[in-house]
Structures are given as structure tokens and as C-alpha cells.
Scaffold this motif. Structure first.
Motif, PDB file in Angstrom:
ATOM      1  N   ILE A   1       0.835  -1.319   0.030  1.00 35.08           N
ATOM      2  CA  ILE A   1      -0.091   0.069   0.006  1.00 35.08           C
ATOM      3  C   ILE A   1       0.785   1.223  -0.192  1.00 35.08           C
ATOM      4  O   ILE A   1       2.075   1.134   0.228  1.00 35.08           O
ATOM      5  CB  ILE A   1      -0.958  -0.016   1.207  1.00 35.08           C
ATOM      6  CG1 ILE A   1      -0.271   0.023   2.375  1.00 35.08           C
ATOM      7  CG2 ILE A   1      -1.948  -1.274   1.117  1.00 35.08           C
ATOM      8  CD1 ILE A   1      -0.935   0.127   3.812  1.00 35.08           C
ATOM      9  N   ASP A   2       0.297   2.455  -0.301  1.00 29.64           N
ATOM     10  CA  ASP A   2       1.039   3.526  -0.240  1.00 29.64           C
ATOM     11  C   ASP A   2       1.117   4.328   0.834  1.00 29.64           C
ATOM     12  O   ASP A   2       2.174   4.982   1.191  1.00 29.64           O
ATOM     13  CB  ASP A   2       0.328   4.396  -1.569  1.00 29.64           C
ATOM     14  CG  ASP A   2       0.550   3.871  -2.884  1.00 29.64           C
ATOM     15  OD1 ASP A   2       1.708   3.264  -3.144  1.00 29.64           O
ATOM     16  OD2 ASP A   2      -0.341   4.160  -3.854  1.00 29.64           O
ATOM     17  N   ALA A   3       0.002   4.390   1.674  1.00 28.99           N
ATOM     18  CA  ALA A   3       0.013   5.066   2.772  1.00 28.99           C
ATOM     19  C   ALA A   3      -0.473   4.429   4.037  1.00 28.99           C
ATOM     20  O   ALA A   3      -1.420   3.358   3.818  1.00 28.99           O
ATOM     21  CB  ALA A   3      -0.957   6.220   2.589  1.00 28.99           C
ATOM     22  N   VAL A   4      -0.236   4.567   5.267  1.00 28.90           N
ATOM     23  CA  VAL A   4      -0.664   4.101   6.280  1.00 28.90           C
ATOM     24  C   VAL A   4      -1.345   4.884   7.128  1.00 28.90           C
ATOM     25  O   VAL A   4      -1.287   6.254   7.281  1.00 28.90           O
ATOM     26  CB  VAL A   4       0.539   3.213   7.242  1.00 28.90           C
ATOM     27  CG1 VAL A   4       1.260   2.346   6.466  1.00 28.90           C
ATOM     28  CG2 VAL A   4       1.558   4.499   7.640  1.00 28.90           C
ATOM     29  N   PRO A   5      -2.483   4.514   8.094  1.00 21.84           N
ATOM     30  CA  PRO A   5      -3.013   5.319   8.864  1.00 21.84           C
ATOM     31  C   PRO A   5      -2.198   6.262   9.928  1.00 21.84           C
ATOM     32  O   PRO A   5      -1.082   5.609  10.160  1.00 21.84           O
ATOM     33  CB  PRO A   5      -4.029   4.353   9.833  1.00 21.84           C
ATOM     34  CG  PRO A   5      -3.994   3.252   8.722  1.00 21.84           C
ATOM     35  CD  PRO A   5      -2.569   3.097   8.185  1.00 21.84           C
ATOM     36  N   ALA A   6      -2.717   7.058  10.254  1.00 28.19           N
ATOM     37  CA  ALA A   6      -2.084   8.155  11.321  1.00 28.19           C
ATOM     38  C   ALA A   6      -1.713   7.498  12.395  1.00 28.19           C
ATOM     39  O   ALA A   6      -0.714   7.928  12.893  1.00 28.19           O
ATOM     40  CB  ALA A   6      -2.802   9.377  11.515  1.00 28.19           C
ATOM     41  N   ALA A   7      -2.642   6.694  12.978  1.00 28.53           N
ATOM     42  CA  ALA A   7      -2.196   5.965  14.087  1.00 28.53           C
ATOM     43  C   ALA A   7      -1.110   5.022  14.143  1.00 28.53           C
ATOM     44  O   ALA A   7      -0.357   5.098  15.157  1.00 28.53           O
ATOM     45  CB  ALA A   7      -3.613   5.185  14.798  1.00 28.53           C
ATOM     46  N   ILE A   8      -0.845   4.622  13.180  1.00 25.16           N
ATOM     47  CA  ILE A   8       0.339   3.728  13.083  1.00 25.16           C
ATOM     48  C   ILE A   8       1.539   4.463  12.949  1.00 25.16           C
ATOM     49  O   ILE A   8       2.388   4.148  13.530  1.00 25.16           O
ATOM     50  CB  ILE A   8       0.362   2.979  11.811  1.00 25.16           C
ATOM     51  CG1 ILE A   8      -0.746   1.773  11.965  1.00 25.16           C
ATOM     52  CG2 ILE A   8       1.518   2.164  11.464  1.00 25.16           C
ATOM     53  CD1 ILE A   8      -1.064   1.020  10.768  1.00 25.16           C
ATOM     54  N   LYS A   9       1.458   5.589  12.268  1.00 23.40           N
ATOM     55  CA  LYS A   9       2.804   6.619  12.011  1.00 23.40           C
ATOM     56  C   LYS A   9       3.198   7.157  13.622  1.00 23.40           C
ATOM     57  O   LYS A   9       4.151   7.357  13.757  1.00 23.40           O
ATOM     58  CB  LYS A   9       2.586   8.000  11.046  1.00 23.40           C
ATOM     59  CG  LYS A   9       2.347   7.317   9.728  1.00 23.40           C
ATOM     60  CD  LYS A   9       2.147   8.515   8.845  1.00 23.40           C
ATOM     61  CE  LYS A   9       1.974   7.893   7.323  1.00 23.40           C
ATOM     62  NZ  LYS A   9       1.858   9.357   6.453  1.00 23.40           N
ATOM     63  N   THR A  10       2.034   7.607  14.292  1.00 23.66           N
ATOM     64  CA  THR A  10       2.234   8.249  15.421  1.00 23.66           C
ATOM     65  C   THR A  10       2.911   7.118  16.577  1.00 23.66           C
ATOM     66  O   THR A  10       3.654   7.300  17.237  1.00 23.66           O
ATOM     67  CB  THR A  10       0.914   8.478  16.234  1.00 23.66           C
ATOM     68  OG1 THR A  10       0.414   9.625  15.448  1.00 23.66           O
ATOM     69  CG2 THR A  10       1.142   9.188  17.422  1.00 23.66           C
ATOM     70  N   ALA A  11       2.375   5.887  16.514  1.00 24.88           N
ATOM     71  CA  ALA A  11       2.817   4.794  17.485  1.00 24.88           C
ATOM     72  C   ALA A  11       4.249   4.310  16.988  1.00 24.88           C
ATOM     73  O   ALA A  11       5.130   4.141  18.123  1.00 24.88           O
ATOM     74  CB  ALA A  11       1.867   3.426  16.975  1.00 24.88           C
ATOM     75  N   LEU A  12       4.518   4.447  15.682  1.00 25.52           N
ATOM     76  CA  LEU A  12       5.941   4.061  15.357  1.00 25.52           C
ATOM     77  C   LEU A  12       6.908   5.134  15.707  1.00 25.52           C
ATOM     78  O   LEU A  12       8.020   4.793  16.330  1.00 25.52           O
ATOM     79  CB  LEU A  12       6.016   3.865  13.682  1.00 25.52           C
ATOM     80  CG  LEU A  12       5.445   2.399  13.264  1.00 25.52           C
ATOM     81  CD1 LEU A  12       5.553   2.414  11.810  1.00 25.52           C
ATOM     82  CD2 LEU A  12       5.963   1.277  13.860  1.00 25.52           C
ATOM     83  N   ASP A  13       6.567   6.471  15.726  1.00 26.88           N
ATOM     84  CA  ASP A  13       7.151   7.642  15.917  1.00 26.88           C
ATOM     85  C   ASP A  13       7.541   7.424  17.526  1.00 26.88           C
ATOM     86  O   ASP A  13       8.562   7.711  17.974  1.00 26.88           O
ATOM     87  CB  ASP A  13       6.673   9.073  15.606  1.00 26.88           C
ATOM     88  CG  ASP A  13       6.793   9.396  14.241  1.00 26.88           C
ATOM     89  OD1 ASP A  13       7.698   8.527  13.290  1.00 26.88           O
ATOM     90  OD2 ASP A  13       5.881   9.974  13.543  1.00 26.88           O
ATOM     91  N   ASN A  14       6.550   7.055  18.082  1.00 30.81           N
ATOM     92  CA  ASN A  14       6.702   6.781  19.739  1.00 30.81           C
ATOM     93  C   ASN A  14       7.629   5.867  20.131  1.00 30.81           C
ATOM     94  O   ASN A  14       8.507   5.978  20.957  1.00 30.81           O
ATOM     95  CB  ASN A  14       5.523   6.932  20.350  1.00 30.81           C
ATOM     96  CG  ASN A  14       4.604   7.983  20.324  1.00 30.81           C
ATOM     97  OD1 ASN A  14       5.054   9.159  20.211  1.00 30.81           O
ATOM     98  ND2 ASN A  14       3.173   7.760  20.608  1.00 30.81           N
ATOM     99  N   ALA A  15       7.396   4.506  19.316  1.00 31.69           N
ATOM    100  CA  ALA A  15       8.212   3.431  19.668  1.00 31.69           C
ATOM    101  C   ALA A  15       9.532   3.579  19.136  1.00 31.69           C
ATOM    102  O   ALA A  15      10.674   3.049  19.746  1.00 31.69           O
ATOM    103  CB  ALA A  15       7.707   2.224  19.160  1.00 31.69           C
ATOM    104  N   TYR A  16       9.836   4.368  18.080  1.00 35.46           N
ATOM    105  CA  TYR A  16      11.291   4.384  17.415  1.00 35.46           C
ATOM    106  C   TYR A  16      11.425   5.529  16.995  1.00 35.46           C
ATOM    107  O   TYR A  16      11.033   6.014  15.819  1.00 35.46           O
ATOM    108  CB  TYR A  16      11.298   3.318  16.008  1.00 35.46           C
ATOM    109  CG  TYR A  16      10.729   2.054  16.458  1.00 35.46           C
ATOM    110  CD1 TYR A  16      11.470   1.181  17.013  1.00 35.46           C
ATOM    111  CD2 TYR A  16       9.481   1.505  15.882  1.00 35.46           C
ATOM    112  CE1 TYR A  16      11.161  -0.346  17.260  1.00 35.46           C
ATOM    113  CE2 TYR A  16       9.111  -0.059  16.188  1.00 35.46           C
ATOM    114  CZ  TYR A  16      10.192  -0.720  16.804  1.00 35.46           C
ATOM    115  OH  TYR A  16       9.801  -2.176  17.045  1.00 35.46           O
TER     116      TYR A  16
END
Length: 96
Positions: free
Chosen positions: A41-56
């Protein structure tokens, strides 16, 4: 003369033992890869981006995939170290 004939019989008997039938078995190993079908897919939901930014911190999303269960497989890189992270739609990181 008896010794010569006996020696020849022993030598020929020893050679015939080594010329016995050899059994060759071919074993076929088949492996099956069981994998959920992920589609890129081209884009992921904002919740996933936020979770990844917080975790990594400093994460960069390389590629994202989704399967029928709405689970995401995301290829990321953090400081030039590449990794794969699995998440659900809400951004919860799954163990796989």
C-alpha cells in the motif's frame, strides 16, 4: 598349489562381497511457506505513524503492506538499520 588356489578363492570372494547391490534412495524435501498474503500500500493510517514515531524515534517508513485481517507489515529504518514491524490498524505493535 593348494595355497595358491585358496588364496585366489579368498581374494575373489572378498572382491565379490564389495560388488554387492547398493541401494540408492532419493529423498525429496518439500517446504511450504505459510504466509498471510500482504499487499503493498502507499499510505498507512495516522495512528500507525504516531505509534511508530513513539516506539522508534527517528523512524523512516520504507514500505507498507496490509493483509486481509487488516494487519500491517511495515518495513522501517532507524539510523540506517532496517527492520520489519507488524501492527494492527490502531497502531498496536504485534509480535510475529
Amino acid at each position: 598349489m593348494k595355497k595358491l588356489i585358496l588364496s585366489a578363492a579368498i581374494v575373489l570372494g572378498g572382491l565379490s562381497m564389495q560388488a554387492g547391490n547398493t541401494v540408492v534412495t532419493n529423498s525429496i524435501i518439500s517446504s511450504i511457506n505459510i504466509q498471510d498474503e500482504y499487499k503493498e500500500i502507499d499510505a498507512v493510517p495516522a495512528a500507525i505513524k504516531t505509534a511508530l514515531d513513539n516506539a522508534y524515534p527517528g523512524v523512516k517508513l520504507e514500505k507498507a503492506y496490509i493483509n486481509e485481517k487488516k494487519e500491517y507489515k511495515i518495513e522501517i529504518s532507524v539510523r540506517d538499520v532496517k527492520s520489519v514491524v507488524y501492527t494492527d490498524a490502531q497502531g498496536n505493535i504485534l509480535k510475529k
